[in-house]
Design a protein around this motif. Sequence first.
Motif, PDB file in Angstrom:
ATOM      1  N   VAL A   1     -18.775   5.737  28.938  1.00 38.06           N
ATOM      2  CA  VAL A   1     -18.056   4.944  29.951  1.00 38.06           C
ATOM      3  C   VAL A   1     -17.391   5.873  30.963  1.00 38.06           C
ATOM      4  N   THR A   2     -16.711   6.893  30.444  1.00 35.88           N
ATOM      5  CA  THR A   2     -15.996   7.824  31.320  1.00 35.88           C
ATOM      6  C   THR A   2     -16.947   8.564  32.251  1.00 35.88           C
ATOM      7  N   MET A   3     -18.040   9.091  31.681  1.00 35.62           N
ATOM      8  CA  MET A   3     -18.949   9.901  32.486  1.00 35.62           C
ATOM      9  C   MET A   3     -19.661   9.067  33.553  1.00 35.62           C
ATOM     10  N   PHE A   4     -20.111   7.859  33.185  1.00 32.17           N
ATOM     11  CA  PHE A   4     -20.781   7.024  34.182  1.00 32.17           C
ATOM     12  C   PHE A   4     -19.795   6.544  35.248  1.00 32.17           C
ATOM     13  N   SER A   5     -18.542   6.350  34.871  1.00 30.02           N
ATOM     14  CA  SER A   5     -17.525   6.005  35.874  1.00 30.02           C
ATOM     15  C   SER A   5     -17.359   7.138  36.876  1.00 30.02           C
ATOM     16  N   LEU A   6     -17.288   8.376  36.360  1.00 25.19           N
ATOM     17  CA  LEU A   6     -17.138   9.540  37.233  1.00 25.19           C
ATOM     18  C   LEU A   6     -18.351   9.726  38.139  1.00 25.19           C
ATOM     19  N   LEU A   7     -19.527   9.299  37.624  1.00 30.67           N
ATOM     20  CA  LEU A   7     -20.747   9.413  38.426  1.00 30.67           C
ATOM     21  C   LEU A   7     -20.913   8.255  39.402  1.00 30.67           C
ATOM     22  N   GLY A   8     -19.985   7.285  39.360  1.00 30.74           N
ATOM     23  CA  GLY A   8     -20.041   6.157  40.280  1.00 30.74           C
ATOM     24  C   GLY A   8     -21.051   5.089  39.889  1.00 30.74           C
ATOM     25  N   SER A   9     -21.458   5.066  38.612  1.00 32.98           N
ATOM     26  CA  SER A   9     -22.440   4.079  38.148  1.00 32.98           C
ATOM     27  C   SER A   9     -21.712   2.985  37.378  1.00 32.98           C
ATOM     28  N   ARG A  10     -21.162   2.030  38.119  1.00 36.09           N
ATOM     29  CA  ARG A  10     -20.321   1.000  37.506  1.00 36.09           C
ATOM     30  C   ARG A  10     -21.105   0.145  36.504  1.00 36.09           C
ATOM     31  N   GLN A  11     -22.335  -0.216  36.838  1.00 34.86           N
ATOM     32  CA  GLN A  11     -23.130  -1.090  35.953  1.00 34.86           C
ATOM     33  C   GLN A  11     -23.367  -0.421  34.602  1.00 34.86           C
ATOM     34  N   GLN A  12     -23.742   0.870  34.640  1.00 35.79           N
ATOM     35  CA  GLN A  12     -23.956   1.603  33.391  1.00 35.79           C
ATOM     36  C   GLN A  12     -22.652   1.704  32.603  1.00 35.79           C
ATOM     37  N   ALA A  13     -21.556   1.990  33.276  1.00 36.44           N
ATOM     38  CA  ALA A  13     -20.267   2.119  32.599  1.00 36.44           C
ATOM     39  C   ALA A  13     -19.895   0.817  31.888  1.00 36.44           C
ATOM     40  N   CYS A  14     -20.152  -0.302  32.545  1.00 35.24           N
ATOM     41  CA  CYS A  14     -19.820  -1.595  31.940  1.00 35.24           C
ATOM     42  C   CYS A  14     -20.683  -1.880  30.709  1.00 35.24           C
ATOM     43  N   ARG A  15     -21.942  -1.450  30.755  1.00 35.28           N
ATOM     44  CA  ARG A  15     -22.826  -1.630  29.589  1.00 35.28           C
ATOM     45  C   ARG A  15     -22.238  -0.954  28.365  1.00 35.28           C
ATOM     46  N   PHE A  16     -21.803   0.276  28.541  1.00 37.01           N
ATOM     47  CA  PHE A  16     -21.289   1.027  27.397  1.00 37.01           C
ATOM     48  C   PHE A  16     -19.888   0.567  27.012  1.00 37.01           C
ATOM     49  N   LEU A  17     -19.146   0.029  27.962  1.00 39.62           N
ATOM     50  CA  LEU A  17     -17.854  -0.560  27.622  1.00 39.62           C
ATOM     51  C   LEU A  17     -18.052  -1.773  26.722  1.00 39.62           C
ATOM     52  N   ASP A  18     -19.069  -2.583  27.028  1.00 43.13           N
ATOM     53  CA  ASP A  18     -19.389  -3.730  26.170  1.00 43.13           C
ATOM     54  C   ASP A  18     -19.790  -3.260  24.767  1.00 43.13           C
ATOM     55  N   SER A  19     -20.586  -2.191  24.697  1.00 40.08           N
ATOM     56  CA  SER A  19     -21.000  -1.651  23.391  1.00 40.08           C
ATOM     57  C   SER A  19     -19.786  -1.179  22.605  1.00 40.08           C
ATOM     58  N   LEU A  20     -18.879  -0.515  23.287  1.00 39.99           N
ATOM     59  CA  LEU A  20     -17.663  -0.007  22.650  1.00 39.99           C
ATOM     60  C   LEU A  20     -16.848  -1.159  22.062  1.00 39.99           C
ATOM     61  N   GLN A  21     -16.628  -2.200  22.881  1.00 34.53           N
ATOM     62  CA  GLN A  21     -15.800  -3.322  22.426  1.00 34.53           C
ATOM     63  C   GLN A  21     -16.468  -4.085  21.285  1.00 34.53           C
ATOM     64  N   ARG A  22     -17.797  -4.209  21.336  1.00 38.41           N
ATOM     65  CA  ARG A  22     -18.512  -4.885  20.260  1.00 38.41           C
ATOM     66  C   ARG A  22     -18.370  -4.127  18.943  1.00 38.41           C
ATOM     67  N   ALA A  23     -18.507  -2.813  18.995  1.00 38.81           N
ATOM     68  CA  ALA A  23     -18.366  -1.996  17.786  1.00 38.81           C
ATOM     69  C   ALA A  23     -16.948  -2.064  17.242  1.00 38.81           C
ATOM     70  N   ALA A  24     -15.967  -2.079  18.135  1.00 37.03           N
ATOM     71  CA  ALA A  24     -14.569  -2.138  17.700  1.00 37.03           C
ATOM     72  C   ALA A  24     -14.262  -3.458  17.009  1.00 37.03           C
ATOM     73  N   ARG A  25     -14.804  -4.553  17.544  1.00 37.30           N
ATOM     74  CA  ARG A  25     -14.564  -5.868  16.920  1.00 37.30           C
ATOM     75  C   ARG A  25     -15.193  -5.944  15.535  1.00 37.30           C
ATOM     76  N   GLY A  26     -16.303  -5.268  15.348  1.00 37.04           N
ATOM     77  CA  GLY A  26     -16.993  -5.348  14.061  1.00 37.04           C
ATOM     78  C   GLY A  26     -16.489  -4.372  13.023  1.00 37.04           C
ATOM     79  N   HIS A  27     -15.503  -3.577  13.388  1.00 44.05           N
ATOM     80  CA  HIS A  27     -15.064  -2.530  12.466  1.00 44.05           C
ATOM     81  C   HIS A  27     -13.780  -2.876  11.718  1.00 44.05           C
ATOM     82  N   GLY A  28     -12.925  -3.672  12.297  1.00 40.19           N
ATOM     83  CA  GLY A  28     -11.640  -3.956  11.650  1.00 40.19           C
ATOM     84  C   GLY A  28     -10.614  -2.908  12.038  1.00 40.19           C
ATOM     85  N   GLU A  29      -9.895  -2.378  11.030  1.00 37.45           N
ATOM     86  CA  GLU A  29      -8.824  -1.424  11.283  1.00 37.45           C
ATOM     87  C   GLU A  29      -9.387  -0.102  11.802  1.00 37.45           C
TER      88      GLU A  29
END
Length: 294
Positions: free
Chosen positions: A258-286
Amino acid sequence: ALPETVLAMLQARISRLEPGARRVLRGASLFGKTFWRDGVRTLYGGGRATEDLDHSLEVLLADEIIAQHQESRFPGEIEYSFRHLLMRDAAYSLLTETDRSLGHRLAAMYLERRGETDAMVLAEHLRLSDDCERAIPYYIRAAEQSYAGNDSEGVLVRTAKAEECGVKGEQLGRLRTLQFLAYFWRAEWASAFPRGLEALTLLPAGSLWWCTAMSHLFVIAANINETGQLQEQLSLFTSVQPALDAHCQYITAASVLVTMFSLLGSRQQACRFLDSLQRAARGHGELDDTTRGF
């Protein structure tokens, strides 16, 4: 290598010992400078051999060739050491190749049973017993221990030993990841990048080591303008579920992407990986503090 005159003098001193003491000294030398009574006993068996062992140890103590420690690494075990490492080397030089191979295999069995935590010790015993296949996972674990101690040179030395033993498959993927990380933290990116790419092809997608490699590899790729080589793996990243033990590494990798694609100005790619991050966090618990921070 010992100078021949020194070796000859020490071997002559050993030859003047009674046969039982010579035998025990040769067996003890298989462990290195430090050894244990029951470790040597493992090499020679029980029964009357136990009485002979204790007598021989007393002879070696009286001759000030070995010393008994007040404490032992292994609870309930009597620990000794050679007073001089040169004497250990001289005793070891008197072993035949057959005795060395068998002795190191028995020493490894003893140390495994006693819970030896230094993986490099076990790896070396197994390699010297010609059991390279069993030595490989211990070399990899030893490299992991070096990495945990911020010893990049140790990582490279120990992974090289595993390569000499013929490591392949997923184990080779873990090895390449460790080499990649060692070079990464030394900022030797030209050496790191190809090893990281190879690791991704050898490891199961979503596994702990695959996620670990991914999080560091993209940092290099972005800085040396090689992100195109990662497109296939990046597409795979968004579709895989992290392994049960890899959620934290997956979230860390996604955060870096997310950070690297944001720095590269690729908002669509950054959002894809942000969604992946949030999905993994929801499925993990604590989550632990570091992962929650990412």
